[in-house]
Design a protein around this motif. Structure first.
Motif, PDB file in Angstrom:
ATOM      1  N   HIS A  44       0.838  -1.206   0.000  1.00 39.64           N
ATOM      2  CA  HIS A  44       0.000   0.000   0.000  1.00 39.64           C
ATOM      3  C   HIS A  44       0.874   1.259   0.000  1.00 39.64           C
ATOM      4  CE1 HIS A  44      -4.252  -1.067   0.187  1.00 39.64           C
ATOM      5  NE2 HIS A  44      -3.901  -2.127   0.895  1.00 39.64           N
ATOM      6  N   ALA A  45       1.947   1.250   0.776  1.00 36.51           N
ATOM      7  CA  ALA A  45       2.850   2.405   0.813  1.00 36.51           C
ATOM      8  C   ALA A  45       3.489   2.638  -0.553  1.00 36.51           C
ATOM      9  CB  ALA A  45       3.923   2.199   1.878  1.00 36.51           C
ATOM     10  N   ILE A  46       3.857   1.553  -1.239  1.00 38.66           N
ATOM     11  CA  ILE A  46       4.434   1.671  -2.586  1.00 38.66           C
ATOM     12  C   ILE A  46       3.407   2.263  -3.546  1.00 38.66           C
ATOM     13  CG2 ILE A  46       5.220   0.300  -4.561  1.00 38.66           C
ATOM     14  CD1 ILE A  46       6.607  -1.525  -2.439  1.00 38.66           C
ATOM     15  N   CYS A  47       2.161   1.801  -3.447  1.00 35.30           N
ATOM     16  CA  CYS A  47       1.100   2.347  -4.306  1.00 35.30           C
ATOM     17  C   CYS A  47       0.894   3.833  -4.044  1.00 35.30           C
ATOM     18  CB  CYS A  47      -0.211   1.596  -4.071  1.00 35.30           C
ATOM     19  SG  CYS A  47      -0.204  -0.099  -4.657  1.00 35.30           S
ATOM     20  N   ARG A  48       0.875   4.186  -2.777  1.00 37.11           N
ATOM     21  CA  ARG A  48       0.618   5.572  -2.395  1.00 37.11           C
ATOM     22  C   ARG A  48       1.780   6.496  -2.753  1.00 37.11           C
ATOM     23  NH1 ARG A  48       0.432   4.817   2.782  1.00 37.11           N
ATOM     24  NH2 ARG A  48       2.591   5.465   3.032  1.00 37.11           N
ATOM     25  N   ASP A  49       3.020   6.037  -2.496  1.00 43.56           N
ATOM     26  CA  ASP A  49       4.180   6.923  -2.610  1.00 43.56           C
ATOM     27  C   ASP A  49       4.916   6.846  -3.945  1.00 43.56           C
ATOM     28  OD1 ASP A  49       3.617   7.610   0.013  1.00 43.56           O
ATOM     29  OD2 ASP A  49       5.076   6.195   0.847  1.00 43.56           O
ATOM     30  N   LEU A  50       4.773   5.726  -4.669  1.00 47.64           N
ATOM     31  CA  LEU A  50       5.527   5.558  -5.909  1.00 47.64           C
ATOM     32  C   LEU A  50       4.633   5.470  -7.142  1.00 47.64           C
ATOM     33  CD1 LEU A  50       8.259   4.967  -7.345  1.00 47.64           C
ATOM     34  CD2 LEU A  50       7.797   2.540  -6.909  1.00 47.64           C
ATOM     35  N   LEU A  51       3.580   4.673  -7.055  1.00 45.04           N
ATOM     36  CA  LEU A  51       2.752   4.414  -8.236  1.00 45.04           C
ATOM     37  C   LEU A  51       1.663   5.449  -8.460  1.00 45.04           C
ATOM     38  CD1 LEU A  51       2.397   0.536  -7.868  1.00 45.04           C
ATOM     39  CD2 LEU A  51       4.091   1.843  -9.165  1.00 45.04           C
ATOM     40  N   SER A  52       1.353   6.235  -7.443  1.00 44.48           N
ATOM     41  CA  SER A  52       0.324   7.275  -7.597  1.00 44.48           C
ATOM     42  C   SER A  52       0.813   8.568  -6.951  1.00 44.48           C
ATOM     43  CB  SER A  52      -0.990   6.832  -6.946  1.00 44.48           C
ATOM     44  OG  SER A  52      -0.857   6.799  -5.540  1.00 44.48           O
ATOM     45  N   ASN A  53       0.139   9.634  -7.290  1.00 50.19           N
ATOM     46  CA  ASN A  53       0.385  10.938  -6.664  1.00 50.19           C
ATOM     47  C   ASN A  53      -0.805  11.198  -5.747  1.00 50.19           C
ATOM     48  OD1 ASN A  53       0.506  13.631  -5.970  1.00 50.19           O
ATOM     49  ND2 ASN A  53       1.129  14.327  -7.989  1.00 50.19           N
ATOM     50  N   PRO A  54      -0.644  11.041  -4.426  1.00 51.79           N
ATOM     51  CA  PRO A  54      -1.789  11.128  -3.523  1.00 51.79           C
ATOM     52  C   PRO A  54      -2.478  12.493  -3.497  1.00 51.79           C
ATOM     53  CG  PRO A  54       0.266  10.998  -2.286  1.00 51.79           C
ATOM     54  CD  PRO A  54       0.607  10.779  -3.728  1.00 51.79           C
ATOM     55  N   VAL A  55      -1.845  13.504  -4.033  1.00 51.08           N
ATOM     56  CA  VAL A  55      -2.472  14.830  -4.070  1.00 51.08           C
ATOM     57  C   VAL A  55      -3.593  14.864  -5.107  1.00 51.08           C
ATOM     58  CG1 VAL A  55      -2.081  17.289  -4.537  1.00 51.08           C
ATOM     59  CG2 VAL A  55      -0.366  15.964  -3.266  1.00 51.08           C
ATOM     60  N   ILE A  56      -3.380  14.202  -6.247  1.00 49.72           N
ATOM     61  CA  ILE A  56      -4.354  14.300  -7.344  1.00 49.72           C
ATOM     62  C   ILE A  56      -4.922  12.966  -7.789  1.00 49.72           C
ATOM     63  CG2 ILE A  56      -3.396  16.467  -8.226  1.00 49.72           C
ATOM     64  CD1 ILE A  56      -2.018  14.750 -10.436  1.00 49.72           C
ATOM     65  N   GLU A  57      -4.420  11.843  -7.214  1.00 45.19           N
ATOM     66  CA  GLU A  57      -4.873  10.529  -7.666  1.00 45.19           C
ATOM     67  C   GLU A  57      -5.284   9.646  -6.489  1.00 45.19           C
ATOM     68  OE1 GLU A  57      -2.219   9.684 -11.637  1.00 45.19           O
ATOM     69  OE2 GLU A  57      -1.196   9.479  -9.708  1.00 45.19           O
ATOM     70  N   ASP A  58      -6.222   8.756  -6.766  1.00 45.40           N
ATOM     71  CA  ASP A  58      -6.597   7.688  -5.846  1.00 45.40           C
ATOM     72  C   ASP A  58      -6.130   6.377  -6.453  1.00 45.40           C
ATOM     73  OD1 ASP A  58      -8.021   9.263  -3.949  1.00 45.40           O
ATOM     74  OD2 ASP A  58      -9.765   9.291  -5.271  1.00 45.40           O
ATOM     75  N   TYR A  59      -5.844   5.408  -5.600  1.00 47.28           N
ATOM     76  CA  TYR A  59      -5.476   4.092  -6.117  1.00 47.28           C
ATOM     77  C   TYR A  59      -6.359   3.027  -5.474  1.00 47.28           C
ATOM     78  CZ  TYR A  59      -3.111   2.767  -1.782  1.00 47.28           C
ATOM     79  OH  TYR A  59      -2.852   2.446  -0.471  1.00 47.28           O
ATOM     80  N   ARG A  60      -6.489   1.922  -6.186  1.00 46.47           N
ATOM     81  CA  ARG A  60      -7.203   0.747  -5.661  1.00 46.47           C
ATOM     82  C   ARG A  60      -6.257  -0.439  -5.826  1.00 46.47           C
ATOM     83  NH1 ARG A  60     -11.461   0.505  -8.866  1.00 46.47           N
ATOM     84  NH2 ARG A  60     -10.658  -1.132 -10.200  1.00 46.47           N
ATOM     85  N   LEU A  61      -5.976  -1.123  -4.728  1.00 48.88           N
ATOM     86  CA  LEU A  61      -5.110  -2.293  -4.730  1.00 48.88           C
ATOM     87  C   LEU A  61      -5.937  -3.532  -4.493  1.00 48.88           C
ATOM     88  CD1 LEU A  61      -2.299  -3.666  -4.617  1.00 48.88           C
ATOM     89  CD2 LEU A  61      -2.267  -3.122  -2.161  1.00 48.88           C
ATOM     90  N   GLU A  62      -5.783  -4.518  -5.372  1.00 49.49           N
ATOM     91  CA  GLU A  62      -6.463  -5.801  -5.217  1.00 49.49           C
ATOM     92  C   GLU A  62      -5.411  -6.895  -5.257  1.00 49.49           C
ATOM     93  OE1 GLU A  62      -9.578  -6.232  -8.101  1.00 49.49           O
ATOM     94  OE2 GLU A  62     -10.314  -4.200  -7.735  1.00 49.49           O
ATOM     95  N   ILE A  63      -5.397  -7.706  -4.212  1.00 48.82           N
ATOM     96  CA  ILE A  63      -4.443  -8.804  -4.141  1.00 48.82           C
ATOM     97  C   ILE A  63      -5.218 -10.085  -4.325  1.00 48.82           C
ATOM     98  CG2 ILE A  63      -2.732  -9.973  -2.716  1.00 48.82           C
ATOM     99  CD1 ILE A  63      -2.323  -7.254  -1.285  1.00 48.82           C
TER     100      ILE A  63
END
Length: 80
Positions: free
Chosen positions: A59-78
């Motif tokens: 989740h931290a990788i998604c938030r900090d590397l794969l997305s820009n939390p200021v302008i983007e939301d992410y959804r992680l499915e494992i």
């Protein structure tokens, strides 16, 4: 095991790429399309199942590397 990440612009953020695609769709004759949002889709191959700490790290990788939390939301499915 595979995890999928979908990153989309937040609803409150303008999406000029989505507007450009919508306009192109209209120019191709499909006027019924009222909106398009453009995002990113990623697949992550995992060697094994993740424990709780591994999921938090992903989740931290998604938030900090794969997305820009200021302008983007992410959804992680494992999945399996």
């Amino acid at each position: 095991m595979k995890a999928t990440v979908t990153v989309m612009p937040k609803a409150s953020v303008l999406d000029p790429q989505g507007v450009a695609v919508k306009n192109a769709v209209h120019s191709l004759g499909l006027a019924a399309v009222s909106g398009i949002r453009v995002g990113k889709y990623m697949e992550i191959e995992l060697d094994s199942a993740l424990d709780a700490a591994g999921e938090q790290q992903l989740h931290a990788i998604c938030r900090d590397l794969l997305s820009n939390p200021v302008i983007e939301d992410y959804r992680l499915e494992i999945g399996e």
